[in-house]
Design an enzyme around this catalytic site. Sequence first.
Site, PDB file in Angstrom:
ATOM      1  N   ASP A   1      -9.462 -11.257  -2.248  1.00 57.57           N
ATOM      2  CA  ASP A   1     -10.226 -11.255  -3.503  1.00 57.57           C
ATOM      3  C   ASP A   1     -11.009 -12.541  -3.735  1.00 57.57           C
ATOM      4  OD1 ASP A   1      -9.067  -8.821  -3.851  1.00 57.57           O
ATOM      5  OD2 ASP A   1      -7.650  -9.467  -5.392  1.00 57.57           O
TER       6      ASP A   1
ATOM      7  N   LEU B   1      -8.150  -0.380   4.781  1.00 57.88           N
ATOM      8  CA  LEU B   1      -8.927  -0.717   5.982  1.00 57.88           C
ATOM      9  C   LEU B   1      -9.621  -2.064   5.806  1.00 57.88           C
ATOM     10  CD1 LEU B   1     -10.589   2.745   6.837  1.00 57.88           C
ATOM     11  CD2 LEU B   1      -8.242   1.978   7.255  1.00 57.88           C
TER      12      LEU B   1
END
Lengths: 419, 419
Positions: free
Chosen positions: A144, A297
């Site tokens: 993030d 993924l």
Amino acid sequence: MPSKNAFYAQSGGPTAVINASACGVLQTARQHSDEINKVYAGRDGIIGALTEDLIDTSIETDAAIAALKHTPGAAFGSCRYKLASLYEHREQYERLVEVFQAHDIGFFFYNGGGDSQDTAYKVGQIGAVLDYPIVCIGIPKTIDNDIPITDCSPGFGSAAKYLSTCIREATFDLSSVSRTSTKVFALEVMGRHAGWMTAACALAAEQEGGAPHVLLLPEVVFDERRFLAKVKQATERYDYCVIAVSEGIKGPDGEFLSAGVKDAFGHAQLGGVAPIVTNLIDEKLGYKCHWAVADYLQRSARHIASETDVQQAYAVGCAAVEFAIAGKNAVMPAIRRLSDSPYRWDIIEAPLSEVANQEKLLPPGFISHDGFGITAAARRYLAPLIVGEAYPPFKDGLPDYVRLQNVAAPKKLVKEFAV
Amino acid sequence: MPSKNAFYAQSGGPTAVINASACGVLQTARQHSDEINKVYAGRDGIIGALTEDLIDTSIETDAAIAALKHTPGAAFGSCRYKLASLYEHREQYERLVEVFQAHDIGFFFYNGGGDSQDTAYKVGQIGAVLDYPIVCIGIPKTIDNDIPITDCSPGFGSAAKYLSTCIREATFDLSSVSRTSTKVFALEVMGRHAGWMTAACALAAEQEGGAPHVLLLPEVVFDERRFLAKVKQATERYDYCVIAVSEGIKGPDGEFLSAGVKDAFGHAQLGGVAPIVTNLIDEKLGYKCHWAVADYLQRSARHIASETDVQQAYAVGCAAVEFAIAGKNAVMPAIRRLSDSPYRWDIIEAPLSEVANQEKLLPPGFISHDGFGITAAARRYLAPLIVGEAYPPFKDGLPDYVRLQNVAAPKKLVKEFAV
């Protein structure tokens, strides 16, 4: 000072390179056996410490430890367990002292995002409050990219490289079929409140105005009318429109757009904002749409990791051990950018008290005026982070990743502890 | 015989390697300028022929043509346009003759799946019926791997490598968090009626019983009770469960499972069977689930293409031109497997009449007894197709793909034609 054992654990969502940090910790500790005896890894983060489930990493071969550098996932297991404060939940900390004492642990390394740095910070308090001297070092990690002080977070560069590669490739596909079929492609991107990963998708553009044409950032309130106008404009101009949409976008009511999606059975659906925005386009503009949700993924795609990111993840792991040996405490190795181009960086210390629980969002100066793109400053910041390929070895056509033995050290305490 | 011009076009969904076939066609034609003068590419497949929208490939540099070998998408555009039969829609064929005559086209190369081979077959009939001699050669392409006669279809091996890599990587992620959080991960796979790509996900297993634990193949009727039992069994045994689910699975009523999904606004949703099966698991078994839908990513992921697949895609392109020059007609170069291990193959001719409109599904002998996996025979078949890496060049951290100039040849006909 006689050598002590160390505790290392991984926390939060795994990344493609968190094990590269583990590799840095373990290799550096092995080089300093005078100061650090064994490294015990917590199975599933801090939970392993609380439950005395300690993995003895000393039985792993040097080759297995080296292979961590190219292996995704969290090799020792992870958790999202938050410690309460020492004053609210003193027995948790007393338990940690018990376990650390039983296993002669003098070093605590915690590898994770903002919440995990909070854990490292709190554990550091047992030195003063419970009179158990321990060196606590945080190691940054998150796709993030929202940890403060450090210029970027290990894990982010690889996710950014994966996502921008996907967007570029999907654009080559879409532009082949847009004159006769699908006009819009939307890729859903993780990151919750922080738009760093969605912003990184913009690196895929081959030239000014290239795809992706629309970013839906969580820092910008979703405005249906303006969004549709932007999609229409791009589609009319380029014949197709590519969208990167953050899972965390919110409407004017402050609610996640993905809240309230029901499946055929009327049940709430788990995630999936890409189908929502493409359905909207289909209905209001009549364009045929496709969408993808990368989910895990994007945080495990070690096969397309950024070499820069792998180097940084490894470096913060090494630095954590070096800091500990040098007597530093309650700090986190942070990446400092020295120049954009050529890209140069080094490692500095960030106080855990300043990184814990903070969330660094995309700054306003990185978001374009219309809110659907990024600025030149953002591009300068992001561009170096995806540079370089660091392919894992392949065997029989597939990446050859390592599975450690993860054998638990014998327990020394009789008492169990419920987490 | 004086040299003639050639027509080449791409049809159906693009793949990571259809441009490698284009590269084979164009390079081989350039080597045979005595027999083939210019190659015109149809913009958007057969539509380019009907509308006289012919791209003059002769102006592209050798370097640009060579770069097609590592570029995904369909460089000249694609379509899903089906020709009616010559007897039902004779004016379409008369139009083709007009265009071909105006541009002195004596060779027709059509690169696509089963439907596209039908187009090549039908165009071949204008020789006999409309007295316009033309050599018609089909070139196989599809990620679905459902073209008959050829042992495999170029495009499939790369999609298979991408998907099995994704499954392996997501498994490393899931197994890090399954003890404390998410238990199930499902990846949705394309392929409609044919389960080849879903079957290929099974290659990701690190050992017998490894993930993926459950394949939902379109060849097997979806049985909710048996499916849930299988997921429960895997999760209890391994602590987590990985599922590859084909977009084309159908319930006992013969309806697609994905039909009837509604979003928050009550609108039908485009695709998305992965959220449906994971919602079912969440509701009935109480396991936390994550899901991903790869969509276009699985057919454009040139960055993780199979070297074997790239070689075969290139080889069928070269062979198509060699067949044409050797006077063959109404055939398609097909891959013949000579041995599994070591994997050896060559190229043979398949009559277009036998490949057109046929769909090769997963044979029963490739599906495990319980319907949720594949057999050793399937594994022997699939394994060699994903072998070898064929990385594209990278620039600034991203794959460096080519965009051709795609300049249209001047039109020679006054009449327009509506498609």
